[in-house]
Design a protein around this motif. Structure first.
Motif, PDB file in Angstrom:
ATOM      1  N   MET A   1     -22.966 -26.332  68.877  1.00  0.00           N
ATOM      2  CA  MET A   1     -24.244 -25.417  68.547  1.00  0.00           C
ATOM      3  C   MET A   1     -24.524 -24.868  69.952  1.00  0.00           C
ATOM      4  N   ILE A   2     -24.854 -23.395  69.813  1.00  0.00           N
ATOM      5  CA  ILE A   2     -25.158 -22.639  70.874  1.00  0.00           C
ATOM      6  C   ILE A   2     -26.605 -22.368  70.599  1.00  0.00           C
ATOM      7  N   VAL A   3     -27.612 -22.534  71.507  1.00  0.00           N
ATOM      8  CA  VAL A   3     -29.048 -22.345  71.678  1.00  0.00           C
ATOM      9  C   VAL A   3     -29.400 -21.338  72.225  1.00  0.00           C
ATOM     10  N   ASP A   4     -30.352 -20.323  72.093  1.00  0.00           N
ATOM     11  CA  ASP A   4     -30.860 -19.523  73.232  1.00  0.00           C
ATOM     12  C   ASP A   4     -32.184 -19.001  72.703  1.00  0.00           C
ATOM     13  N   GLY A   5     -32.716 -17.750  73.384  1.00  0.00           N
ATOM     14  CA  GLY A   5     -34.005 -17.173  72.861  1.00  0.00           C
ATOM     15  C   GLY A   5     -33.857 -15.763  73.305  1.00  0.00           C
ATOM     16  N   VAL A   6     -34.296 -14.949  72.502  1.00  0.00           N
ATOM     17  CA  VAL A   6     -34.153 -13.534  72.757  1.00  0.00           C
ATOM     18  C   VAL A   6     -35.925 -12.752  72.737  1.00  0.00           C
ATOM     19  N   ALA A  39     -30.459 -20.960  66.954  1.00  0.00           N
ATOM     20  CA  ALA A  39     -29.267 -21.633  66.895  1.00  0.00           C
ATOM     21  C   ALA A  39     -28.201 -21.283  66.030  1.00  0.00           C
ATOM     22  N   MET A  40     -27.060 -21.377  66.826  1.00  0.00           N
ATOM     23  CA  MET A  40     -25.844 -20.822  66.045  1.00  0.00           C
ATOM     24  C   MET A  40     -24.652 -21.933  66.113  1.00  0.00           C
ATOM     25  N   ALA A  41     -24.325 -22.249  65.140  1.00  0.00           N
ATOM     26  CA  ALA A  41     -23.110 -23.288  64.839  1.00  0.00           C
ATOM     27  C   ALA A  41     -21.805 -22.607  65.247  1.00  0.00           C
ATOM     28  N   ILE A  42     -21.052 -23.297  65.785  1.00  0.00           N
ATOM     29  CA  ILE A  42     -19.642 -23.058  66.240  1.00  0.00           C
ATOM     30  C   ILE A  42     -18.846 -24.212  65.597  1.00  0.00           C
ATOM     31  N   TRP A  43     -17.956 -23.490  64.475  1.00  0.00           N
ATOM     32  CA  TRP A  43     -17.407 -24.862  63.621  1.00  0.00           C
ATOM     33  C   TRP A  43     -15.763 -25.099  64.441  1.00  0.00           C
ATOM     34  N   PRO A  44     -15.272 -26.035  64.085  1.00  0.00           N
ATOM     35  CA  PRO A  44     -14.048 -26.322  64.797  1.00  0.00           C
ATOM     36  C   PRO A  44     -12.948 -25.327  64.408  1.00  0.00           C
ATOM     37  N   ASN A  45     -13.060 -24.535  63.453  1.00  0.00           N
ATOM     38  CA  ASN A  45     -12.057 -23.588  63.343  1.00  0.00           C
ATOM     39  C   ASN A  45     -12.421 -22.281  64.009  1.00  0.00           C
ATOM     40  N   GLY A  46     -13.352 -22.239  64.544  1.00  0.00           N
ATOM     41  CA  GLY A  46     -13.814 -21.096  65.265  1.00  0.00           C
ATOM     42  C   GLY A  46     -15.029 -20.253  64.507  1.00  0.00           C
ATOM     43  N   THR A  47     -15.498 -20.606  63.371  1.00  0.00           N
ATOM     44  CA  THR A  47     -16.225 -19.843  62.469  1.00  0.00           C
ATOM     45  C   THR A  47     -17.839 -19.741  63.331  1.00  0.00           C
ATOM     46  N   GLN A  48     -18.464 -18.678  63.006  1.00  0.00           N
ATOM     47  CA  GLN A  48     -19.998 -18.879  63.826  1.00  0.00           C
ATOM     48  C   GLN A  48     -20.644 -18.715  62.607  1.00  0.00           C
ATOM     49  N   TYR A 197     -14.076 -28.684  78.102  1.00  0.00           N
ATOM     50  CA  TYR A 197     -12.728 -29.213  78.332  1.00  0.00           C
ATOM     51  C   TYR A 197     -12.616 -30.519  77.171  1.00  0.00           C
ATOM     52  N   ASP A 198     -13.482 -31.127  76.868  1.00  0.00           N
ATOM     53  CA  ASP A 198     -13.406 -32.249  75.877  1.00  0.00           C
ATOM     54  C   ASP A 198     -13.055 -31.719  74.477  1.00  0.00           C
ATOM     55  N   PHE A 199     -12.884 -30.466  74.149  1.00  0.00           N
ATOM     56  CA  PHE A 199     -12.811 -29.971  72.980  1.00  0.00           C
ATOM     57  C   PHE A 199     -11.344 -29.065  72.815  1.00  0.00           C
ATOM     58  N   ASP A 200     -10.991 -28.921  71.662  1.00  0.00           N
ATOM     59  CA  ASP A 200      -9.659 -28.022  71.385  1.00  0.00           C
ATOM     60  C   ASP A 200      -9.661 -26.798  72.244  1.00  0.00           C
ATOM     61  N   GLU A 201      -8.487 -26.552  72.807  1.00  0.00           N
ATOM     62  CA  GLU A 201      -8.387 -25.373  73.581  1.00  0.00           C
ATOM     63  C   GLU A 201      -8.846 -24.325  73.101  1.00  0.00           C
ATOM     64  N   SER A 202      -8.156 -24.179  71.639  1.00  0.00           N
ATOM     65  CA  SER A 202      -8.576 -22.919  70.861  1.00  0.00           C
ATOM     66  C   SER A 202      -9.840 -22.349  70.701  1.00  0.00           C
ATOM     67  N   ILE A 203     -10.715 -23.263  71.050  1.00  0.00           N
ATOM     68  CA  ILE A 203     -12.245 -22.867  70.816  1.00  0.00           C
ATOM     69  C   ILE A 203     -12.856 -22.676  72.464  1.00  0.00           C
ATOM     70  N   HIS A 204     -12.132 -22.886  73.278  1.00  0.00           N
ATOM     71  CA  HIS A 204     -12.792 -22.878  74.680  1.00  0.00           C
ATOM     72  C   HIS A 204     -13.486 -21.812  74.924  1.00  0.00           C
ATOM     73  N   SER A 205     -12.876 -20.518  74.644  1.00  0.00           N
ATOM     74  CA  SER A 205     -13.824 -19.367  74.800  1.00  0.00           C
ATOM     75  C   SER A 205     -14.944 -19.074  74.068  1.00  0.00           C
ATOM     76  N   LEU A 206     -15.113 -19.806  73.021  1.00  0.00           N
ATOM     77  CA  LEU A 206     -16.441 -19.756  72.087  1.00  0.00           C
ATOM     78  C   LEU A 206     -17.346 -20.666  72.663  1.00  0.00           C
ATOM     79  N   ILE A 207     -17.129 -21.683  73.233  1.00  0.00           N
ATOM     80  CA  ILE A 207     -18.018 -22.979  73.539  1.00  0.00           C
ATOM     81  C   ILE A 207     -18.515 -22.935  75.119  1.00  0.00           C
ATOM     82  N   ARG A 208     -17.864 -22.311  76.045  1.00  0.00           N
ATOM     83  CA  ARG A 208     -18.090 -22.448  77.394  1.00  0.00           C
ATOM     84  C   ARG A 208     -19.043 -21.568  77.788  1.00  0.00           C
TER      85      ARG A 208
END
Length: 259
Positions: A1-6, A39-48, A197-208
């Protein structure tokens, strides 16, 4: 889950009054800054998916506590959240530890690098470039900026956590004497930027990073700039809703096209 404010400007009623041309006494409204917490969810398949958003006066510990309580009331099971991505907002790490004891915390690497760059001292600048050509002072500063930025981001291209730490040590050895304040800022709580790094490499670009939300925020700011100060909080949230829906539809089209 990504959290931030605008942040946005909203017209709010004050305690003062004014008289209009018809002689009516009305409450004076002033433009004030408000923040939309998201709050934005990032699911294991990369869906946002944007899960929840609400307006607050500031990004404080109390505001985030209330935000997550509302999200929990809507059905969020906090023990199922594996990772929370955020910037360096004060108060948020404490809230994450208290409400999401089973979740790891990922500090956005983009915000981490930006924070470092703000602490550059630009001492001992080079006089020549790689080709031996003389540099002006402004050119030397740009070169320093681009080089240390490149080296910082390169750390996160390491294949695993261990090699990233080795890359950090090399980075620190290279830059500490030249930019001590910047390196000190970058290395503080550095481990929090490696949780991905503790998660699947396929979603690294989405969760870092929090870039998925930042992209949405850029579109919202464009609309907000056109409007100026929103007449009320409801109109501000309505525009954010429309922007988020359009962004979601755009990603659906891209995903369907990819399939």
């Amino acid at each position: 889950m990504i959290v931030d404010g605008v942040w946005a400007s909203v017209q709010c009623a004050s305690e003062d009054f004014w008289e209009d041309q018809a002689g009516h006494i009305r409450k004076l409204r002033r433009a004030e800054d408000r923040v939309i917490l998201v709050a934005m969810a990032i699911w294991p398949n990369g869906t946002q998916t944007v899960l929840h958003y609400e307006i607050a006066v500031q990004e404080s510990e109390a505001a985030w506590l209330l935000f997550f309580e509302h999200l929990r009331q809507r059905g969020l099971q906090t023990h199922l959240v594996k990772l929370i991505v955020s910037d360096g907002t004060t108060g948020l790490p404490k809230v994450i530890r208290a409400l999401f004891p089973l979740a790891q915390h990922q500090r956005c690497i983009t915000h981490k690098v930006r924070a470092m760059l703000r602490h550059l001292g630009y001492e001992q600048l080079p006089h020549l470039d790689a080709q031996g050509q003389e540099l002006s002072h402004s050119e030397a500063k740009k070169l320093r900026y681009s080089q240390i930025k490149h080296d910082a981001y390169a750390i996160y291209k390491a294949p695993d956590w261990e090699e990233a730490i080795v890359a950090l040590l090399v980075f620190a050895q290279k830059w500490t004497d030249l930019e001590p304040d910047a390196v000190r800022t970058f290395t503080k709580d550095f481990a929090l930027t490696l949780s991905f790094y503790d998660f699947d490499e396929s979603i690294h670009s989405l969760i870092r990073t929090s870039n998925a939300l930042e992209r949405l925020f850029r579109e919202f700011r464009t609309k907000a700039d056109e409007i100026g100060a929103f007449p009320n909080e409801e109109s501000c949230l309505a525009i954010f809703f429309l922007v988020s829906r359009r962004d979601h539809a755009k990603h659906d089209r891209l995903n369907n096209h990819g399939e």
